[in-house]
Write an enzyme that holds these catalytic residues in place. Structure first.
Site, PDB file in Angstrom:
ATOM      1  N   GLU A 149       1.110  -1.268   0.099  1.00 27.23           N
ATOM      2  CA  GLU A 149       0.271   0.383  -0.499  1.00 27.23           C
ATOM      3  C   GLU A 149       0.878   1.141  -0.382  1.00 27.23           C
ATOM      4  O   GLU A 149       1.901   1.018   0.276  1.00 27.23           O
ATOM      5  CB  GLU A 149      -0.878  -0.309   1.168  1.00 27.23           C
ATOM      6  CG  GLU A 149      -0.385  -0.279   2.656  1.00 27.23           C
ATOM      7  CD  GLU A 149      -1.421   0.716   3.926  1.00 27.23           C
ATOM      8  OE1 GLU A 149      -1.816   1.727   3.679  1.00 27.23           O
ATOM      9  OE2 GLU A 149      -1.539   0.335   4.659  1.00 27.23           O
ATOM     10  N   LYS A 189      -3.488  -1.786  15.991  1.00 30.11           N
ATOM     11  CA  LYS A 189      -3.076  -0.665  16.751  1.00 30.11           C
ATOM     12  C   LYS A 189      -3.392  -0.433  18.009  1.00 30.11           C
ATOM     13  O   LYS A 189      -5.225  -1.083  17.713  1.00 30.11           O
ATOM     14  CB  LYS A 189      -2.709   0.476  16.481  1.00 30.11           C
ATOM     15  CG  LYS A 189      -1.235   0.309  15.830  1.00 30.11           C
ATOM     16  CD  LYS A 189      -0.748   2.213  15.728  1.00 30.11           C
ATOM     17  CE  LYS A 189       0.572   2.311  15.052  1.00 30.11           C
ATOM     18  NZ  LYS A 189       0.445   1.560  13.420  1.00 30.11           N
TER      19      LYS A 189
HETATM   20  N1  PSU Z   1      -2.243   1.539  10.303  1.00 29.08           N
HETATM   21  C1  PSU Z   1      -1.205   1.592  10.180  1.00 29.08           C
HETATM   22  N2  PSU Z   1      -0.302   2.452   9.792  1.00 29.08           N
HETATM   23  C2  PSU Z   1      -1.138   2.981   8.692  1.00 29.08           C
HETATM   24  C3  PSU Z   1      -2.592   2.638   8.546  1.00 29.08           C
HETATM   25  C4  PSU Z   1      -3.515   2.187  10.006  1.00 29.08           C
HETATM   26  O1  PSU Z   1      -0.880   1.553  12.394  1.00 29.08           O
HETATM   27  O2  PSU Z   1      -0.349   3.367   7.872  1.00 29.08           O
HETATM   28  C5  PSU Z   1      -3.293   3.016   7.709  1.00 29.08           C
HETATM   29  C6  PSU Z   1      -3.551   2.331   6.011  1.00 29.08           C
HETATM   30  O3  PSU Z   1      -3.274   2.636   5.302  1.00 29.08           O
HETATM   31  C7  PSU Z   1      -5.178   1.861   6.672  1.00 29.08           C
HETATM   32  C8  PSU Z   1      -5.416   2.956   6.708  1.00 29.08           C
HETATM   33  O4  PSU Z   1      -5.619   1.184   5.977  1.00 29.08           O
HETATM   34  O5  PSU Z   1      -4.853   3.490   7.223  1.00 29.08           O
HETATM   35  C9  PSU Z   1      -7.124   3.599   8.086  1.00 29.08           C
HETATM   36  O6  PSU Z   1      -7.472   4.556   7.642  1.00 29.08           O
HETATM   37  P1  PSU Z   1      -8.679   4.414   8.479  1.00 29.08           P
HETATM   38  O7  PSU Z   1      -8.309   4.088   9.927  1.00 29.08           O
HETATM   39  O8  PSU Z   1      -9.515   5.993   8.276  1.00 29.08           O
HETATM   40  O9  PSU Z   1     -10.090   3.911   8.036  1.00 29.08           O
END
Ligand code: PSU
Ligand code: MN
Length: 309
Positions: A28, A164
């Site tokens: 990604e 996390k």
């Molecule tokens: N959690 C992490 N590192 C990240 C992300 C999430 O520890 O880089 C990024 C990933 O791309 C994940 C996105 O798909 O954040 C999720 O965002 P949201 O919670 O807004 O869906």
């Protein structure tokens, strides 16, 4: 059927590997543009691709550039994602994708969007750091990452280091159960919590090898049990962080986000940057190493999956 070429550029190397049934691993770009600071993210982006190559698989970093979906980025395109000058790289989840494509925008792909692009390109394995999930307090905010719905519907196996503690890990696993997503542990019974090897929550099955994971994925798709799979691969012992220390840091980051009134798609990037700041950069080292470790695991799974045809 959509005319893929109209919307997507797949590098010849990736297209040929997919057509020949060779191992390919999707990566990604939100982890680069909104998950890590520059220039460490650029070193990381090149490092993770090399790890995958060294294990005999082809890396496919995903992004949207000037309204085109990209499977495989040039060095220049990688740099564009990593520098994210003037915040010109948007964070694109599923709902943002049609807007970005039709309006010619540039953005990084989250786990959800990377799964969509991987599926379109015919790639079945994807390595990331951590997935999005059910946020703490979601019972009032309804903040649940689109990553979970994507895992429910899109046939890609996602290797992560767990979720996390900024998230409610218990509710995240409940959601995945409801959506029928198998959650495997790589040689662990305990779903990992990103910086730490454990979360206190159990996986559905502790796989003993990449071959076992490949067998389960192959069987799932052969039986038309649609959707993805999640593999929790714990951070290597030597890079793991202290659970109590990280719990405190995360509580502090969450309190800061609340005070600053951060909401919606800005929440996860805000918390990620705050954690790096509060740990004096230590968490970034762990983040990079666990993602490298996931790339190794994903490459091995892709190699095993390619043997099953
Ligand atoms: N959690 C992490 N590192 C990240 C992300 C999430 O520890 O880089 C990024 C990933 O791309 C994940 C996105 O798909 O954040 C999720 O965002 P949201 O919670 O807004 O869906
Ligand atoms: Mn959200």
């Amino acid at each position: 059927m959509m005319d893929l070429k109209k919307y997507m550029d797949i590098t010849p190397e990736i297209a040929e590997a997919v057509a020949a049934g060779k191992p390919v691993v999707a990566l990604e770009s939100t982890i680069l543009s909104h998950g890590m600071p520059y220039p460490q993210n650029y070193e990381f982006a090149k490092g993770i691709e090399k790890i995958i190559r060294d294990l005999g698989a082809v890396p496919a970093t995903m992004a949207v550039i000037n309204g085109r979906m990209k499977a495989g980025l040039t060095e220049e395109e990688l740099l564009l994602m990593c520098e994210n000058k003037d915040n010109q790289v948007a964070k694109l989840s599923r709902r943002d994708l049609p807007i970005a494509l039709a309006m010619g925008k540039t953005g990084a792909t989250t786990v959800a969007t990377t799964m969509i692009l991987a599926d379109l390109a015919g790639i079945r394995v994807f390595a990331t750091g951590g997935i999005g999930g059910v946020h703490r307090g979601a019972e009032t905010t309804m903040d649940i990452s689109a990553d979970l719905q994507e895992l429910a519907h899109t046939p890609v196996a996602v290797v992560c280091a767990g979720a996390k503690m900024i998230l409610d890990i218990g509710l995240t696993l409940e959601y995945l159960e409801t959506m029928g997503v198998p959650v495997l542990g790589m040689q662990t019974e305990d779903f990992p919590s990103f910086y730490c090897r454990k979360s206190g929550f159990k996986v559905d099955y502790a796989a003993q090898s990449a071959a076992e994971v490949a067998q389960i994925a192959h069987t799932k798709w052969a039986c038309d049990l649609q959707g993805g799979m999640l593999i929790g691969n714990p951070v290597p012992e030597e890079y793991a962080m202290d659970y109590d220390y990280m719990s405190k840091i995360i509580d502090e980051a969450l309190a800061d986000a609340k005070e600053a009134g951060i909401k919606g798609k800005a929440t996860t990037p805000f918390l990620l940057a705050k954690i790096v700041e509060l740990t004096g950069g230590d968490s970034l080292k762990t983040n990079i190493q666990l993602a490298y470790n996931n790339a190794r695991c994903a490459a091995q799974i892709a190699v095993e999956l390619s043997k099953l045809g």
